[in-house]
Scaffold this motif. Structure first.
Motif, PDB file in Angstrom:
ATOM      1  N   GLU A 155      81.882  42.385 100.886  1.00 50.30           N
ATOM      2  CA  GLU A 155      80.950  42.894  99.881  1.00 50.30           C
ATOM      3  C   GLU A 155      79.708  43.480 100.526  1.00 50.30           C
ATOM      4  O   GLU A 155      79.181  44.494 100.080  1.00 50.30           O
ATOM      5  CB  GLU A 155      80.561  41.755  98.922  1.00 50.30           C
ATOM      6  N   SER A 156      79.239  42.885 101.628  1.00 47.46           N
ATOM      7  CA  SER A 156      78.021  43.359 102.288  1.00 47.46           C
ATOM      8  C   SER A 156      78.218  44.699 102.981  1.00 47.46           C
ATOM      9  O   SER A 156      77.254  45.410 103.249  1.00 47.46           O
ATOM     10  CB  SER A 156      77.539  42.329 103.310  1.00 47.46           C
ATOM     11  N   GLU A 157      79.477  45.075 103.271  1.00 43.21           N
ATOM     12  CA  GLU A 157      79.748  46.334 103.968  1.00 43.21           C
ATOM     13  C   GLU A 157      80.486  47.331 103.062  1.00 43.21           C
ATOM     14  O   GLU A 157      81.045  48.315 103.554  1.00 43.21           O
ATOM     15  CB  GLU A 157      80.553  46.076 105.246  1.00 43.21           C
ATOM     16  N   LYS A 158      80.452  47.101 101.771  1.00 41.79           N
ATOM     17  CA  LYS A 158      81.139  47.977 100.833  1.00 41.79           C
ATOM     18  C   LYS A 158      80.616  49.403 100.944  1.00 41.79           C
ATOM     19  O   LYS A 158      79.411  49.646 100.968  1.00 41.79           O
ATOM     20  CB  LYS A 158      80.939  47.464  99.408  1.00 41.79           C
ATOM     21  N   SER A 209      86.068  44.541 108.405  1.00 43.28           N
ATOM     22  CA  SER A 209      85.425  43.312 107.948  1.00 43.28           C
ATOM     23  C   SER A 209      86.265  42.441 107.014  1.00 43.28           C
ATOM     24  O   SER A 209      85.864  41.339 106.679  1.00 43.28           O
ATOM     25  CB  SER A 209      84.106  43.651 107.243  1.00 43.28           C
ATOM     26  N   ASN A 210      87.449  42.942 106.587  1.00 46.07           N
ATOM     27  CA  ASN A 210      88.242  42.158 105.648  1.00 46.07           C
ATOM     28  C   ASN A 210      89.744  42.389 105.901  1.00 46.07           C
ATOM     29  O   ASN A 210      90.317  43.332 105.354  1.00 46.07           O
ATOM     30  CB  ASN A 210      87.869  42.521 104.211  1.00 46.07           C
TER      31      ASN A 210
END
Length: 306
Positions: A155-158, A209-210
């Motif tokens: 979410e922080s790198e969306k 990141s995911n």
């Protein structure tokens, strides 16, 4: 026979000369991007801050007026060139030059991504000087929304999906058009190049990141471009790492990196650039050091800085 007394001292003097012991410098920043700091080492392991960890150049340009990720190389005429990240969401990068690392030229903005509408950022520019054709390569990470298939993100790198772009220059006045530099099929940042034995080794961060990768990998080319998109397995361990800074120390290559979640620096070392040993517990750095570059300087430059 009369020549012997004259020539003998000259021969002895020449045979007794020893090569100058190298000194290594590390450019870095503190905090959010306060300016250029320098550390030094004579063995590649123990790094100490120069000038009581003072700032050698404070940022004056960019939306946020930051100086993050300072990358420095020296050309064949002895001039040091530096580029850096000027802000979190800028479309240009900073540039300045110096002959002694203390007195710097006026800071300039290089508008590398202004022609690419919607570009979110221009992060961690890195300099590489190719001595073969006397050309500087400047490459950095940018996100252009929709330019590449989206990757799963936290979410922080969306909305962030970086690829590497570059320009070339011979004089920092005239630049090539901005072009795509490296597209490995994943979000990539923080590339850095080491030339050794006529080959070019590029170290990079897998930024996915995911699920999170956040590790340093390697790819090799016979040119300072056209790197194979198939990269190595991670050369760093089970921790998050970024900002690889390669340095040749004797017969070994060190790659230093920011263990940014742990707020400390680490390193791996290799003699053959294939097998890597984690030597994070053998290196020491100034407290608070952040992403920069390692390079060799003359004893004269170092003494002047001290």
């Amino acid at each position: 026979m009369k020549l012997l007394p004259v020539l003998l001292p000259l021969v002895l003097t020449m045979s007794c000369s020893t090569p100058e012991k190298p000194v290594y410098l590390f450019s870095y920043f503190n905090g959010n991007g306060d300016g250029l700091h320098l550390a030094y080492s004579e063995d590649g392991k123990e790094w100490q801050a120069l000038g009581n960890d003072s700032v050698y150049l404070r940022p004056e340009i960019g939306k946020d007026k930051l100086m993050r990720d300072p990358s420095i190389v020296q050309d064949e005429e002895g001039v040091f060139h530096m580029v850096w990240t000027t802000g979190w969401w800028d479309q240009g990068i900073g540039y300045a030059s110096s002959r002694d690392l203390k007195n710097w030229s006026a800071q300039q903005n290089i508008p590398v991504m202004e022609k690419f509408e919607g570009t979110k950022n221009a992060w961690a520019p890195e300099l590489f000087y190719d001595k073969k054709d006397k050309t500087f390569y400047i490459f950095w990470a940018s996100t252009i929304p929709g330019a590449f298939p989206e990757v799963p993100t936290s979410e922080s790198e969306k909305g962030l999906n970086h690829r590497m772009y570059y320009v070339t220059t011979k004089d920092f006045k005239n630049f090539s058009d901005t072009r795509l530099y490296f597209e490995p099929g994943f979000s990539v940042i923080d590339c850095a190049i080491l030339e050794k034995g006529g080959r070019y080794y590029m170290f990079l961060k897998n930024e996915n990141s995911n699920p999170p990768e956040k590790n340093i990998r390697l790819t090799v080319s016979d040119k300072p471009f056209d790197f194979p998109v198939e990269v190595s397995a991670p050369i760093t361990g089970n921790y998050w790492a970024e900002g690889p800074a390669p340095l040749l120390v004797g017969d070994s290559v060190y790659v230093y990196f920011d263990k940014y979640t742990e707020k400390q620096y680490g390193a791996v070392r290799s003699a053959d650039l294939k097998n890597w040993e984690d030597v994070s517990d053998q290196v020491t750095f100034p407290k608070g050091i952040r992403h920069g570059t390692a390079f060799e300087v003359s004893r004269k430059i170092f003494d002047n800085l001290k």
